[in-house]
Design an enzyme around this catalytic site. Structure first.
Site, PDB file in Angstrom:
ATOM      1  N   GLU A 132       0.842  -1.146   0.036  1.00 57.47           N
ATOM      2  CA  GLU A 132      -0.023  -0.029  -0.092  1.00 57.47           C
ATOM      3  C   GLU A 132       0.852   1.329   0.008  1.00 57.47           C
ATOM      4  O   GLU A 132       0.478   2.221  -0.643  1.00 57.47           O
ATOM      5  CB  GLU A 132      -1.099  -0.015   1.301  1.00 57.47           C
ATOM      6  CG  GLU A 132      -1.837  -1.318   1.362  1.00 57.47           C
ATOM      7  CD  GLU A 132      -3.210  -0.949   0.274  1.00 57.47           C
ATOM      8  OE1 GLU A 132      -3.045  -0.045  -0.422  1.00 57.47           O
ATOM      9  OE2 GLU A 132      -3.962  -2.091   0.280  1.00 57.47           O
ATOM     10  N   ARG A 136       0.437   3.807  -3.217  1.00 56.32           N
ATOM     11  CA  ARG A 136      -0.072   5.074  -2.915  1.00 56.32           C
ATOM     12  C   ARG A 136       0.823   6.077  -2.947  1.00 56.32           C
ATOM     13  O   ARG A 136       0.850   7.223  -3.445  1.00 56.32           O
ATOM     14  CB  ARG A 136      -0.982   4.741  -1.904  1.00 56.32           C
ATOM     15  CG  ARG A 136      -2.211   3.912  -1.868  1.00 56.32           C
ATOM     16  CD  ARG A 136      -3.162   3.955  -0.643  1.00 56.32           C
ATOM     17  NE  ARG A 136      -3.761   2.663  -0.718  1.00 56.32           N
ATOM     18  CZ  ARG A 136      -5.129   2.585  -0.641  1.00 56.32           C
ATOM     19  NH1 ARG A 136      -5.846   3.516  -0.450  1.00 56.32           N
ATOM     20  NH2 ARG A 136      -5.793   1.405  -0.633  1.00 56.32           N
ATOM     21  N   ASP A 264      -4.346 -10.205  -8.087  1.00 58.40           N
ATOM     22  CA  ASP A 264      -4.485  -9.167  -8.978  1.00 58.40           C
ATOM     23  C   ASP A 264      -3.462  -8.435  -9.520  1.00 58.40           C
ATOM     24  O   ASP A 264      -2.886  -8.847 -10.801  1.00 58.40           O
ATOM     25  CB  ASP A 264      -5.766  -8.371  -8.691  1.00 58.40           C
ATOM     26  CG  ASP A 264      -5.535  -7.643  -7.256  1.00 58.40           C
ATOM     27  OD1 ASP A 264      -4.181  -7.750  -6.531  1.00 58.40           O
ATOM     28  OD2 ASP A 264      -6.616  -7.000  -6.847  1.00 58.40           O
ATOM     29  N   GLU A 397     -12.043  -0.566 -10.202  1.00 58.87           N
ATOM     30  CA  GLU A 397     -11.371  -1.403 -11.297  1.00 58.87           C
ATOM     31  C   GLU A 397     -12.538  -1.238 -12.458  1.00 58.87           C
ATOM     32  O   GLU A 397     -12.172  -1.427 -13.578  1.00 58.87           O
ATOM     33  CB  GLU A 397     -11.532  -2.604 -10.699  1.00 58.87           C
ATOM     34  CG  GLU A 397     -10.321  -3.013  -9.689  1.00 58.87           C
ATOM     35  CD  GLU A 397     -10.698  -2.491  -8.339  1.00 58.87           C
ATOM     36  OE1 GLU A 397     -12.038  -2.007  -8.092  1.00 58.87           O
ATOM     37  OE2 GLU A 397      -9.630  -2.175  -7.650  1.00 58.87           O
TER      38      GLU A 397
HETATM   39  C1  DMJ Z   1      -6.441   0.109  -4.765  1.00 55.31           C
HETATM   40  O1  DMJ Z   1      -5.332   0.398  -3.855  1.00 55.31           O
HETATM   41  C2  DMJ Z   1      -5.697  -0.545  -6.114  1.00 55.31           C
HETATM   42  O2  DMJ Z   1      -6.187  -0.525  -7.104  1.00 55.31           O
HETATM   43  C3  DMJ Z   1      -5.111  -1.750  -5.702  1.00 55.31           C
HETATM   44  O3  DMJ Z   1      -4.597  -2.535  -6.572  1.00 55.31           O
HETATM   45  C4  DMJ Z   1      -6.354  -2.735  -5.494  1.00 55.31           C
HETATM   46  N1  DMJ Z   1      -7.216  -2.112  -4.466  1.00 55.31           N
HETATM   47  C5  DMJ Z   1      -7.432  -0.756  -4.555  1.00 55.31           C
HETATM   48  C6  DMJ Z   1      -8.609  -0.282  -5.262  1.00 55.31           C
HETATM   49  O4  DMJ Z   1      -9.744  -1.064  -5.234  1.00 55.31           O
END
Ligand code: DMJ
Length: 499
Positions: A132, A136, A264, A397
């Site tokens: 994270e 971010r 993912d 998404e």
């Molecule tokens: C975000 O922090 C990013 O897109 C991550 O890859 C998946 N989760 C959240 C959004 O849903």
């Protein structure tokens, strides 16, 4: 650069010295797109102003109800406040920098920049998520640097990544997923059985490669690329890796296979690292691994009855689970992005799968009373799709994929779908003091948090969905998994020492 971007949206005919391929893509700006873009910009301003007023400097805005048993109503007494969900790094500010810049919210961007320069402090006694914090904070800062060319962002990006770097000091080089920002001590939590998580370990390549390119220090790139080298050693023939990896051996531990939570963005970064590396020989293995994984993905696709919606199953051992997270709705965008490296037959095949999956994801939204998607869906014979976990936390998404598909196909239907989703957010999630998610997409009962990715991703992708495709063009930019565009350094500008 800001001047160029602003002029670009204002007057598409002006020569702004973008590359030749970008200029060729120039299309006239549709008046409806301009109107919709303005509405999205207004939504961003509302989200930002609310954060600024009630939670400035904290990670995310929260609206507390005094009586937790009473559903949210705007006339109810509330305490608007902030929460430090990422250790007190002003996550919403850092995550929003590039969105503010791209939307031309100049005063807000300047104020955010001053906060980064004067108040952003990483010396926190806090067990941070390496993933994270990278996507971010490091991603947000690097993108702000690429857009504005202001060195303060690069310095701060380096500072936070230097604090994260000891996480890669495991026997295999697969990172531990948590680290104390002040004291180090990298480790994995007990709930993963001390394993590292696939997505958490394989989603730092873009940011670390970008940092090495911009600082000339190859150590960041080496640490992140070594993870892929290690995973490549035991890469299965279907390219599908379980979500848990043993950091001692670098091998997989028995666990689920999924394109949703915890799997993912590993797959997303394979194709994007290939693009970031200018699709050259030295990054060919990323593309090859991605293509292998996409064969695996195809083997997980099934269709619902009676309406034939395509969906991606999860897998446990040999058995398929007919469940799909909304998080996996980034896949249509990823497939569209990667489809152009194939021969024409495969390109058509994967683009068509992308379109089918996007239709399913759009119906995750359309099938609920609020027209907002739940967190995951189950597929039973004869019933098409049923919401499982029924919250919606403002995730991006699906609109992300719609933006990719619209750019690659030019089909305005994807813009219409995105507009419908935006209106559902406006109707259900907008409150006087910002935006909140829903506890339940069936009843519309609200939760209390404005996630930073709503400003970083959801609103940015919507804004780009209504902008000309050559604005922040895919020829020149690659988006990290938190929607932060990183400039693709042209091959001849990459320093010899880096690769
Ligand atoms: C975000 O922090 C990013 O897109 C991550 O890859 C998946 N989760 C959240 C959004 O849903």
């Amino acid at each position: 650069m800001l001047h160029k971007l602003k002029n670009y949206l204002g007057d598409a005919s002006e020569d702004i010295h973008f590359s030749e391929p970008t200029k060729k893509n120039l299309v006239a700006d549709d008046p409806i797109d301009i109107e919709r873009r303005d509405k999205v910009k207004e939504a961003m301003l509302h989200a930002w102003t609310s954060y600024e007023r009630y939670a400035w400097g904290q990670d995310e805005l929260q609206v507390f109800r005094h009586n937790k048993y009473v559903p949210y109503f705007s006339c109810q007494p509330q305490t608007k406040n902030g929460i430090d969900s990422f250790g007190g790094l002003g996550a919403t500010i850092v995550d929003s920098l590039d969105t503010l810049y791209i939307m031309g919210l100049d005063d807000q961007f300047q104020k955010a920049k001053e906060w980064v320069a004067k108040s952003l402090d990483f010396n926190k006694d806090y067990e941070a998520s390496v993933f994270e914090t990278t996507i971010r904070v490091a991603g947000g800062l690097l993108s702000a640097y690429d857009l504005s060319e202001d060195k303060v962002f690069l310095e701060k990006a380096k500072e936070i990544v230097d604090r994260l770097l000891p996480a890669w000091d495991s026997p295999s080089g697969i990172p531990y997923n948590r680290i104390n920002l002040a004291h180090g001590n990298p480790h994995n939590p007990s709930w993963t059985g001390r394993n590292s998580i696939l997505a958490d370990s394989g989603t730092e390549q873009l940011e670390f490669i970008a940092l090495s390119q911009r600082t000339g220090d190859s150590k960041y790139q080496q640490k992140a690329e070594n993870v892929i080298t290690q995973l490549q050693k035991t890469f299965p023939s279907d390219g599908l890796l379980p979500i848990y990896i043993n950091p001692d051996t670098g091998g997989s531990s028995y666990s689920a296979i999924t394109f949703g939570a915890m799997g993912d963005s590993f797959y997303e970064y394979l194709i994007k690292a290939w693009i970031q590396g200018n699709k050259t020989e030295s990054v060919k293995h990323y593309r090859e691994m991605w293509e292998t994984s996409m064969q695996g993905l195809v083997s997980l696709v099934r269709k619902t009855t009676p309406s034939s919606f395509s969906y991606i199953c999860e897998k446990n051992g040999d058995s398929l689970s007919h469940k799909m997270d909304e998080l996996a709705c980034f896949v249509p965008g990823m497939l569209a992005l990667g489809s152009f490296g194939y021969d024409s037959e495969n390109s058509e095949k994967f683009l068509s799968l992308a379109k089918e999956l996007a239709w399913t994801c759009y119906n995750f939204y359309q099938s609920t009373p609020t027209k907002l998607a739940g967190e995951n869906y189950y597929f039973h014979d004869g019933q098409d799709m049923n919401v499982g976990t029924s919250w919606n936390i403002l995730r991006p998404e699906t609109v992300e994929s719609l933006m990719y598909l619209w750019r690659f196909t030019g089909n305005k239907t994807y813009q219409e779908w995105g507009w419908n989703i935006f209106q559902a957010f406006e109707k259900n999630s907008r409150i006087d003091s910002g935006y909140v998610g829903l506890k339940d997409v069936n009843t519309g009962v609200k939760d209390n948090t404005m996630q930073s990715f709503f400003l970083a991703e959801t609103l940015k992708y919507l804004y780009l969905l209504f902008s000309p495709p050559s604005f922040i063009s895919f020829d020149e930019w690659v988006f990290n998994t938190e929607a932060h565009p990183l400039r693709i350094v042209p091959r001849h500008h990459q320093r010899e020492t880096i690769r």
